[in-house]
Design a protein around this motif. Structure first.
Motif, PDB file in Angstrom:
ATOM      1  N   LEU A 113       0.739  -1.190   0.077  1.00 53.13           N
ATOM      2  CA  LEU A 113      -0.110  -0.079  -0.010  1.00 53.13           C
ATOM      3  C   LEU A 113       0.793   1.374   0.035  1.00 53.13           C
ATOM      4  CD1 LEU A 113      -2.118  -2.221   0.649  1.00 53.13           C
ATOM      5  CD2 LEU A 113      -3.340  -0.359   2.192  1.00 53.13           C
ATOM      6  N   ALA A 114       0.357   2.428  -0.628  1.00 52.35           N
ATOM      7  CA  ALA A 114       1.113   3.630  -0.592  1.00 52.35           C
ATOM      8  C   ALA A 114       0.568   4.565   0.644  1.00 52.35           C
ATOM      9  CB  ALA A 114       0.643   4.149  -1.957  1.00 52.35           C
ATOM     10  N   ALA A 115       1.390   5.474   0.820  1.00 49.99           N
ATOM     11  CA  ALA A 115       1.011   6.489   1.785  1.00 49.99           C
ATOM     12  C   ALA A 115      -0.323   7.182   1.370  1.00 49.99           C
ATOM     13  CB  ALA A 115       2.043   7.419   2.131  1.00 49.99           C
ATOM     14  N   GLY A 116      -1.197   7.310   2.392  1.00 51.45           N
ATOM     15  CA  GLY A 116      -2.393   7.690   2.200  1.00 51.45           C
ATOM     16  C   GLY A 116      -3.492   6.866   1.831  1.00 51.45           C
ATOM     17  N   GLU A 117      -3.184   5.497   1.296  1.00 51.22           N
ATOM     18  CA  GLU A 117      -4.240   4.620   0.944  1.00 51.22           C
ATOM     19  C   GLU A 117      -4.969   3.937   2.058  1.00 51.22           C
ATOM     20  OE1 GLU A 117      -3.442   2.698  -3.330  1.00 51.22           O
ATOM     21  OE2 GLU A 117      -2.046   2.174  -2.036  1.00 51.22           O
ATOM     22  N   ARG A 118      -6.175   3.628   2.148  1.00 48.41           N
ATOM     23  CA  ARG A 118      -7.090   3.301   3.335  1.00 48.41           C
ATOM     24  C   ARG A 118      -7.433   2.012   2.941  1.00 48.41           C
ATOM     25  NH1 ARG A 118     -11.419   6.140   3.181  1.00 48.41           N
ATOM     26  NH2 ARG A 118     -11.022   7.213   1.044  1.00 48.41           N
ATOM     27  N   ILE A 119      -7.508   1.175   4.135  1.00 46.44           N
ATOM     28  CA  ILE A 119      -8.164  -0.280   4.009  1.00 46.44           C
ATOM     29  C   ILE A 119      -8.843  -0.307   5.613  1.00 46.44           C
ATOM     30  CG2 ILE A 119      -7.014  -1.383   2.425  1.00 46.44           C
ATOM     31  CD1 ILE A 119      -5.195  -2.650   4.630  1.00 46.44           C
ATOM     32  N   SER A 120      -9.793  -1.228   5.690  1.00 49.16           N
ATOM     33  CA  SER A 120     -10.415  -1.398   6.920  1.00 49.16           C
ATOM     34  C   SER A 120      -9.374  -2.559   7.894  1.00 49.16           C
ATOM     35  CB  SER A 120     -11.650  -2.504   6.941  1.00 49.16           C
ATOM     36  OG  SER A 120     -11.395  -3.765   6.341  1.00 49.16           O
ATOM     37  N   VAL A 121      -9.582  -2.155   9.015  1.00 45.80           N
ATOM     38  CA  VAL A 121      -8.774  -3.326  10.113  1.00 45.80           C
ATOM     39  C   VAL A 121      -9.072  -4.580   9.751  1.00 45.80           C
ATOM     40  CG1 VAL A 121      -8.993  -4.200  12.500  1.00 45.80           C
ATOM     41  CG2 VAL A 121      -9.129  -1.523  12.019  1.00 45.80           C
ATOM     42  N   ARG A 122      -9.960  -5.020   8.997  1.00 43.32           N
ATOM     43  CA  ARG A 122     -10.377  -6.500   8.882  1.00 43.32           C
ATOM     44  C   ARG A 122      -9.390  -6.767   7.715  1.00 43.32           C
ATOM     45  NH1 ARG A 122     -15.265  -6.257   8.145  1.00 43.32           N
ATOM     46  NH2 ARG A 122     -16.004  -7.226   9.666  1.00 43.32           N
ATOM     47  N   GLU A 123      -9.295  -5.901   6.589  1.00 44.81           N
ATOM     48  CA  GLU A 123      -8.443  -6.326   5.789  1.00 44.81           C
ATOM     49  C   GLU A 123      -6.988  -6.005   5.888  1.00 44.81           C
ATOM     50  OE1 GLU A 123      -9.556  -7.160   2.436  1.00 44.81           O
ATOM     51  OE2 GLU A 123     -11.208  -7.463   3.812  1.00 44.81           O
ATOM     52  N   ALA A 124      -6.565  -5.223   7.036  1.00 51.23           N
ATOM     53  CA  ALA A 124      -5.264  -5.029   7.359  1.00 51.23           C
ATOM     54  C   ALA A 124      -4.770  -6.193   8.295  1.00 51.23           C
ATOM     55  CB  ALA A 124      -5.187  -3.863   8.226  1.00 51.23           C
ATOM     56  N   LEU A 125      -5.539  -7.128   8.675  1.00 45.81           N
ATOM     57  CA  LEU A 125      -5.234  -8.440   9.418  1.00 45.81           C
ATOM     58  C   LEU A 125      -4.608  -9.575   8.281  1.00 45.81           C
ATOM     59  CD1 LEU A 125      -8.027  -8.732  11.972  1.00 45.81           C
ATOM     60  CD2 LEU A 125      -5.694  -7.794  12.548  1.00 45.81           C
ATOM     61  N   TYR A 126      -5.357  -9.311   7.143  1.00 46.53           N
ATOM     62  CA  TYR A 126      -4.931 -10.154   6.176  1.00 46.53           C
ATOM     63  C   TYR A 126      -3.522  -9.636   5.539  1.00 46.53           C
ATOM     64  CZ  TYR A 126      -9.252 -12.722   5.890  1.00 46.53           C
ATOM     65  OH  TYR A 126     -10.333 -13.333   6.165  1.00 46.53           O
ATOM     66  N   GLY A 127      -3.426  -8.267   5.322  1.00 44.03           N
ATOM     67  CA  GLY A 127      -2.247  -7.820   5.030  1.00 44.03           C
ATOM     68  C   GLY A 127      -0.988  -7.960   5.892  1.00 44.03           C
ATOM     69  N   LEU A 128      -1.427  -8.328   7.174  1.00 44.08           N
ATOM     70  CA  LEU A 128      -0.353  -8.132   8.290  1.00 44.08           C
ATOM     71  C   LEU A 128       0.205  -9.797   8.017  1.00 44.08           C
ATOM     72  CD1 LEU A 128       0.972  -7.640  11.036  1.00 44.08           C
ATOM     73  CD2 LEU A 128      -1.027  -8.791  12.023  1.00 44.08           C
ATOM     74  N   MET A 129      -0.673 -10.841   7.797  1.00 44.93           N
ATOM     75  CA  MET A 129      -0.176 -12.226   7.851  1.00 44.93           C
ATOM     76  C   MET A 129       0.007 -12.723   6.496  1.00 44.93           C
ATOM     77  SD  MET A 129      -0.342 -12.508  11.152  1.00 44.93           S
ATOM     78  CE  MET A 129      -0.206 -14.356  11.572  1.00 44.93           C
ATOM     79  N   LEU A 130      -0.570 -12.545   5.595  1.00 43.15           N
ATOM     80  CA  LEU A 130      -0.326 -13.232   4.407  1.00 43.15           C
ATOM     81  C   LEU A 130       0.889 -12.766   3.739  1.00 43.15           C
ATOM     82  CD1 LEU A 130      -3.319 -13.936   5.005  1.00 43.15           C
ATOM     83  CD2 LEU A 130      -3.721 -13.855   2.209  1.00 43.15           C
ATOM     84  N   PRO A 131       1.014 -11.482   3.223  1.00 45.84           N
ATOM     85  CA  PRO A 131       2.134 -11.041   2.754  1.00 45.84           C
ATOM     86  C   PRO A 131       3.385 -10.521   3.939  1.00 45.84           C
ATOM     87  CG  PRO A 131       1.097  -9.171   2.755  1.00 45.84           C
ATOM     88  CD  PRO A 131       0.010 -10.340   3.263  1.00 45.84           C
ATOM     89  N   SER A 132       2.927 -10.897   5.005  1.00 48.21           N
ATOM     90  CA  SER A 132       3.727 -10.527   6.215  1.00 48.21           C
ATOM     91  C   SER A 132       4.153  -9.042   6.396  1.00 48.21           C
ATOM     92  CB  SER A 132       4.920 -11.357   6.338  1.00 48.21           C
ATOM     93  OG  SER A 132       5.475 -11.353   7.545  1.00 48.21           O
TER      94      SER A 132
END
Length: 308
Positions: A113-132
């Motif tokens: 993600l680029a600076a200023g781009e927005r996602i929900s907390v739910r989606e961020a959990l996938y971003g945390l774990m899948l691509p680490s």
């Protein structure tokens, strides 16, 4: 910020304290029943352990309590802390994170993600774990850490981050992870004299985390797509692939990879063999490929079966 948001944020520190207090220590791996194996042929890991996922009993291990760095396996605790808060207050999963320049500038693996781009907390959990995503770990920490900042302390990104890491450590203590000290929401301190955890403690965490439905869902996902939105309303599709190469093999249901220069290659795994669930912690494997081979070898040493 509307009154509902104010109430949500005000309740979070109390909610977090209640979750930690209610969890209590899990059944720790039993030293009396642990079979300490000096070596399994061909295993490169500095420390490893296999436990019964239902009872937590350690079935075989090598250097079970060796102080170790765990790299991005750290993110499992970040996921668990947020998932337990979401279980008590599901609406927090729909809150939005706007990725800060500081997050995007963090080194290592990221969401893209680029600076200023927005996602929900739910989606961020996938971003945390899948691509680490280290950036997702940072954003989740400052988002949820801000309401945890002590009274009289300014809620800056730095103080919010520190407060969230403190919550991770409280959770570790509540679970009985006596050798664990987190210094980050997404990795290690990269200091060879400051070790984060141990194989024993990671088995305790695996048992607690995989009892949470949201954690199981996220760590068991091989691919996930989301839509990132900019402040101007533009949208961009982002696709993530799980870094865990064992996921998708028969019986493998997660959990998390990790690698850095001090931890080398690590893997925490849940797998079912002949109807019995196991947790396998492999820390300090020589290479990324070795962590998978090491996991399969030590699992076979316990079950007599090869996971294809």
């Amino acid at each position: 910020m509307d009154i509902r948001t104010v109430i949500r944020f005000a309740c979070r520190p109390v909610m977090m304290a209640a979750l930690v207090a209610a969890s209590g220590p899990l059944l720790a791996p039993s030293a009396a029943h642990a079979a300490e194996a000096a070596a399994v042929e061909g295993v490169t890991a500095a420390a490893w352990a296999v436990a019964d996922a239902e009872t937590g009993e350690v079935l075989a291990s090598h250097e079970l309590e060796r102080p170790s760095n765990i790299a991005s396996v750290t993110k499992l605790m970040t996921l668990l802390v947020v998932s337990e808060m979401a279980a008590a207050q599901p609406a927090i999963l729909d809150e939005e994170l706007s990725f800060a320049e500081r997050a995007v500038a963090i080194g290592g693996t990221k969401t893209g993600l680029a600076a200023g781009e927005r996602i929900s907390v739910r989606e961020a959990l996938y971003g945390l774990m899948l691509p680490s995503g280290n950036d997702a770990g940072y954003m989740l920490a400052i988002h949820f850490g801000a309401p945890m900042v002590a009274a009289g302390v300014e809620a800056t990104p730095a103080s919010a981050y520190k407060a969230f890491v403190a919550a991770m450590n409280r959770k570790a203590r509540a679970l009985g992870m006596t050798q664990t000290r987190y210094s980050s929401a997404f990795g290690d301190a990269l200091d060879p004299d400051r070790r984060t955890s141990s194989a024993r403690d990671q088995l305790i965490l695996a048992r607690a985390a995989m009892a949470n439905p949201l954690v199981r869902q996220v760590v068991g996902t091989r691919e996930h797509e989301t839509i990132a939105r900019t402040a101007s309303g533009a949208e961009r599709r982002v696709a993530w692939h799980n870094t865990n190469e064992l996921l998708g093999r028969p019986g493998v249901t997660g959990i998390k990879t990790g690698s850095n220069r001090s931890a080398h290659s690590c893997l925490l795994t849940e797998v079912s063999v002949d109807g019995r669930r196991y947790h396998v912690a492999v820390l300090g494997s020589r290479t990324s490929a070795d962590r998978y081979n090491d996991t399969l070898k030590v699992l076979k040493s316990v079950t007599g079966r090869t996971v294809k």
